[in-house]
Design a protein around this motif. Structure first.
Motif, PDB file in Angstrom:
ATOM      1  N   ALA A 183      14.102  96.519 -93.445  1.00 36.40           N
ATOM      2  CA  ALA A 183      14.443  97.887 -93.064  1.00 36.40           C
ATOM      3  C   ALA A 183      15.710  97.917 -92.203  1.00 36.40           C
ATOM      4  N   ILE A 227      19.113  99.817 -93.127  1.00 35.01           N
ATOM      5  CA  ILE A 227      19.698 100.845 -92.247  1.00 35.01           C
ATOM      6  C   ILE A 227      21.125 100.449 -91.872  1.00 35.01           C
ATOM      7  N   TYR A 273      23.458 100.634 -95.172  1.00 36.01           N
ATOM      8  CA  TYR A 273      23.667 102.010 -95.629  1.00 36.01           C
ATOM      9  C   TYR A 273      24.509 102.796 -94.632  1.00 36.01           C
ATOM     10  N   THR A 274      24.291 102.566 -93.339  1.00 37.60           N
ATOM     11  CA  THR A 274      25.080 103.287 -92.339  1.00 37.60           C
ATOM     12  C   THR A 274      26.557 102.954 -92.473  1.00 37.60           C
ATOM     13  N   GLY A 278      25.630 100.811 -87.419  1.00 44.17           N
ATOM     14  CA  GLY A 278      24.439 100.427 -88.190  1.00 44.17           C
ATOM     15  C   GLY A 278      23.483  99.583 -87.367  1.00 44.17           C
ATOM     16  N   LEU A 336      21.669 101.884 -84.974  1.00 45.87           N
ATOM     17  CA  LEU A 336      20.602 102.673 -85.608  1.00 45.87           C
ATOM     18  C   LEU A 336      19.400 101.789 -85.952  1.00 45.87           C
ATOM     19  N   ALA A 337      19.685 100.569 -86.381  1.00 43.32           N
ATOM     20  CA  ALA A 337      18.595  99.625 -86.663  1.00 43.32           C
ATOM     21  C   ALA A 337      17.801  99.355 -85.387  1.00 43.32           C
ATOM     22  N   LEU A 386      15.460 102.206 -84.756  1.00 45.12           N
ATOM     23  CA  LEU A 386      14.264 102.077 -85.594  1.00 45.12           C
ATOM     24  C   LEU A 386      13.352 100.972 -85.065  1.00 45.12           C
ATOM     25  N   CYS A 446      11.077 103.656 -95.455  1.00 43.91           N
ATOM     26  CA  CYS A 446      12.544 103.723 -95.529  1.00 43.91           C
ATOM     27  C   CYS A 446      13.008 103.561 -96.976  1.00 43.91           C
ATOM     28  N   VAL A 450      14.992 106.487 -98.941  1.00 50.37           N
ATOM     29  CA  VAL A 450      16.372 106.306 -99.404  1.00 50.37           C
ATOM     30  C   VAL A 450      16.439 106.448-100.931  1.00 50.37           C
ATOM     31  N   GLY A 493      20.536  94.443 -88.153  1.00 46.78           N
ATOM     32  CA  GLY A 493      21.320  95.581 -88.640  1.00 46.78           C
ATOM     33  C   GLY A 493      22.773  95.205 -88.900  1.00 46.78           C
ATOM     34  N   PHE A 534      15.807  97.287 -98.815  1.00 44.76           N
ATOM     35  CA  PHE A 534      14.675  97.664 -97.972  1.00 44.76           C
ATOM     36  C   PHE A 534      13.370  97.003 -98.416  1.00 44.76           C
TER      37      PHE A 534
END
Lengths: 241, 315
Positions: B56, B60, B63-64, B83, B86-87, B90, B119, B123, B214, B233
Motif C-alpha cells: 500500500a 501511494i 501514484y502520488t 508520496g 502520504l504513505a 496512511l 487501496c 485505485v 513510500g 497495491f
C-alpha cells in the motif's frame, strides 16, 4: 506510620462473575517493606496489576507520591518510580542479560552507553555480571528470578512491587535473595512483596497485609498476623467444618 | 566487519563498469527489494509488528509522484517525498488503529492486508488515476523527470536507496529507539512495565517504515514507466517485501540485504530458465523450496548463522 508513599483506597475489580478485589485499602510508607499474602486466588497479583497500571480498577483510587496514578498506563507509572516484577517471569529471551537490564535503565539514561553502565552496576550488585553477555533465555530459574529483579531495579524505583520472586528457589538461594532485597531496601527503596515463602516474609516484612477472596482480612506485624485465627482459617480452612 | 562493508560498497559501485545489462538489471532489483525489505524491517523485524500490507505504501508513493508529474508537471524528485509523506500518513492511520486497539499477531496482519486491499480496489475504480488499466509514463530520458538514457543511473539510485535505508536502520539500532523496538518485539508487556511507551515507539516505527517504503514507490513507477493497481497495491508485492528480510534475518541490520541477494537472482533466473523451457510459474516452486528450507533450517534467517560462522559471536 510514616508518610504514605503508596495509598490505595476502596479499590475494586471484577472479572465477569468473579470479584477479584473488593474495597481494598493499602498503604506503603517511605522506605517500608510490606508483604501482601493470602491463599491462591486471593487477588494479590490482581492488586499488583491494578497498582502498576496493567489493569483498570472498577472503583477506588491509587495515589503514589501524593498524586493520583489511577488509570495511568504502566510506562507512566514506571516513570514515576514504581516498578514491578512478574510472577511468571518475563525476560526478553533472545536479548543478552545486559540488554534486558538496559531496557529498564534507558528510561532514566537515554544514552545507551550510560544505560549500559547503569545496567552493569545492577548486574554486579545482584551477582549476574558474569552472565551479562548470555542470552536471557539461557539462564537458570534462580538467575532468571534475579534478572527479573535487576530489570525492575534498573528503572531506579522508589517503590518495588515484587511478585513471588522467592518461589521455587532452594533455601540457600532464598537466603541470598532475601539479603539482596534487604540491601535494596537499605538504600531507601520501599518494597511491597507478594510471597508464599513464609520465612522470607517473616524476616523481611515490617508489616503484613492478608487478602482472602479479594478482601483484606488482617493486617499487622508478621508475628501478630501469623497467629491471627482469621488468617489461619483462610489458609487451612475452618477446623469446625 | 567495517572494512568488509566498505569493500563491499566499493565493489558494488564499480560493478556496472564490467557487468552486462541483464546482470545490471538483476542487481537493480536486488537493491530495490533490499531497500523495501530494509524499510519493512524497522516495523516488521525490529518492532515485530507483522505488516503484510506494505505494498500500500509503495502504491501511494508511486501514484502520488506519478499524478503530480502527469497532472501538474511537478518533478518526481519532489513528488517522491510527497508520496513518502502520504504513505507515512496512511502508516500512521493503520498503526493507530492497530496499536490503540491492541491488535496483535494475526489480527494486525489482517488489518494491514485489509488496508492494502482497500487501496487497491479504490485505485482500480477511480478513473482519474487510471482505474484498473493504470497509468503510463512516457519515456523522455529527462533526468528532471526521473528518467535516464543510461540504465546504470537506476542502478546507482537503487543502490543509494538501499544504503540510505540501511544507514537509517544502523543509526536506529544503536540508539534507545532501536533497543526499545527489540524489547517490544520480545515481550511487549514486559517492555511497558519497564517504562517503554510501547504505543509511541510502535507508531514511530510504522511511520518511518511507511515513509521509506513510500519513497520506493516513485522508483518503482519511474523505473518501469507504468503503474498498475494490482502490481503496486497487491498482496504479491507485500509478500515479496517481507520475504527477503525473513529469509535473510528479520530484525538484523544486514538480513534484508542478504535475503535480497539470495532470493532476487533466484527468482529472476528461475523465471527466465523455466519461462524459456515453457514451464511458466515453475520458478515459484524453486522459490517455495528455498523458503521451506530456510524456515526448517534457519528459523532466524540466514544472517545470524552467517555472522556466527565468521565472527563467532551472537547478534
Amino acid at each position: 506510620m510514616t508518610a504514605a508513599l503508596l495509598d490505595v483506597t476502596g479499590l475494586s475489580k471484577r472479572f465477569g462473575g468473579l470479584q477479584a478485589i473488593s474495597d481494598l485499602a493499602l498503604r506503603v510508607g517511605e522506605g517500608e517493606i510490606v508483604a501482601l499474602i493470602g491463599p491462591n486466588g486471593a487477588g494479590k497479583t490482581t492488586a499488583f496489576g491494578l497498582i502498576s497500571g496493567f489493569l483498570t480498577p472498577d472503583a477506588g483510587a491509587i495515589h503514589f507520591r501524593g498524586r493520583s496514578i489511577t488509570g495511568l498506563p504502566p510506562h507512566r507509572v514506571c516513570a514515576l518510580g514504581l516498578a514491578r516484577t512478574f510472577q511468571i517471569m518475563r525476560p526478553f529471551p533472545r536479548l543478552s542479560v545486559l540488554r534486558n537490564v538496559m531496557i529498564g535503565a534507558l528510561g532514566r539514561h537515554a544514552d545507551p552507553r550510560a544505560a549500559a553502565a547503569r545496567a552493569g552496576a545492577v548486574l554486579e550488585e545482584l551477582g549476574l555480571a558474569a552472565k551479562a553477555a548470555e542470552p536471557a533465555g539461557s539462564l537458570t530459574l534462580s538467575e532468571r528470578k534475579r534478572l527479573e529483579l535487576a530489570k525492575a531495579l534498573a528503572t531506579e524505583p522508589v517503590l518495588l512491587l515484587l511478585d513471588e520472586v522467592m518461589s521455587g528457589l532452594t533455601d540457600r538461594e532464598t537466603e541470598r535473595l532475601v539479603g539482596e532485597v534487604r540491601a535494596i531496601n537499605a538504600r531507601g527503596v520501599a518494597i511491597l512483596l507478594i510471597e508464599h515463602v513464609m520465612r522470607a516474609v517473616m524476616s523481611l516484612a515490617q508489616r503484613v497485609v492478608v487478602l482472602d477472596y479479594g478482601e483484606r482480612i488482617a493486617e499487622g506485624r508478621p508475628e501478630e498476623v501469623a497467629n491471627d485465627p482469621r488468617v489461619i482459617e483462610a489458609y487451612l480452612g475452618d477446623e469446625r467444618l | 566487519m567495517r572494512w568488509l562493508g566498505a569493500l563491499a560498497v566499493l565493489v558494488l559501485l564499480a560493478l556496472p563498469a564490467v557487468l552486462g545489462s541483464y546482470a545490471t538489471t538483476i542487481l537493480i532489483l536486488v537493491f530495490f527489494y533490499g531497500f523495501l525489505g530494509q524499510a519493512w524491517n524497522i516495523v516488521g523485524g525490529y518492532a515485530g509488528q507483522l505488516s503484510v500490507g506494505h505494498a500500500a505504501f509503495v502504491g501511494i508513493g508511486g501514484y502520488t509522484a506519478a499524478m503530480l508529474s502527469l497532472e501538474w508537471g511537478i518533478t518526481p524528485w519532489i513528488g517522491m517525498f510527497v508520496g513518502g509523506a502520504l504513505a507515512a500518513v496512511l502508516g500512521a492511520v493503520i498503526g493507530y488503529l492497530g496499536f490503540r486497539f491492541g491488535l496483535r499477531g494475526f489480527y494486525f496482519v489482517l488489518l494491514t492486508v485489509a488496508f492494502a486491499e482497500i487501496c487497491r480496489i479504490a485505485v482500480s475504480n477511480v478513473d482519474a488515476v487510471g482505474g484498473a488499466l493504470g497509468l503510463y509514463i512516457t519515456f523522455t530520458g529527462d533526468p528532471r523527470q526521473f528518467q535516464f538514457q543510461d540504465g546504470r543511473v537506476y542502478y546507482y539510485i537503487a543502490l543509494a536507496l538501499m544504503l540510505a535505508a540501511t544507514g537509517v536502520v544502523a543509526l536506529l539500532e544503536r540508539r534507545r529507539f532501536g533497543i526499545y523496538l527489540a524489547a517490544i518485539r520480545e515481550d511487549e508487556s514486559a517492555a511497558e512495565a519497564l517504562g517503554v511507551d510501547t504505543f509511541k515507539y510502535k507508531m514511530l516505527a510504522m511511520v518511518v517504515s511507511s515513509f521509506l517504503t513510500g519513497l520506493g514507490g516513485t522508483f518503482y513507477a519511474f523505473y518501469l514507466f507504468s503503474l498498475q493497481p494490482n502490481a503496486m497495491f497487491g498482496i504479491p508485492l507485500s509478500v515479496e517485501i517481507i520475504l527477503r528480510p525473513i529469509v535473510g534475518g528479520a530484525g538484523t541490520l544486514l538480513g534484508p540485504i542478504l535475503g535480497s541477494f539470495m532470493l532476487t537472482p533466484l527468482g529472476e533466473l528461475s523465471r527466465l530458465y523455466f519461462g524459456q523451457g515453457g514451464h511458466h510459474g515453475l520458478h515459484l516452486v524453486a522459490y517455495g523450496v528455498l523458503l521451506i528450507a530456510v524456515v526448517l533450517f534457519l528459523p532466524q534467517g540466514a544472517y545470524p548463522y552467517l555472522r556466527r560462522f565468521f565472527v563467532g559471536s551472537r547478534p
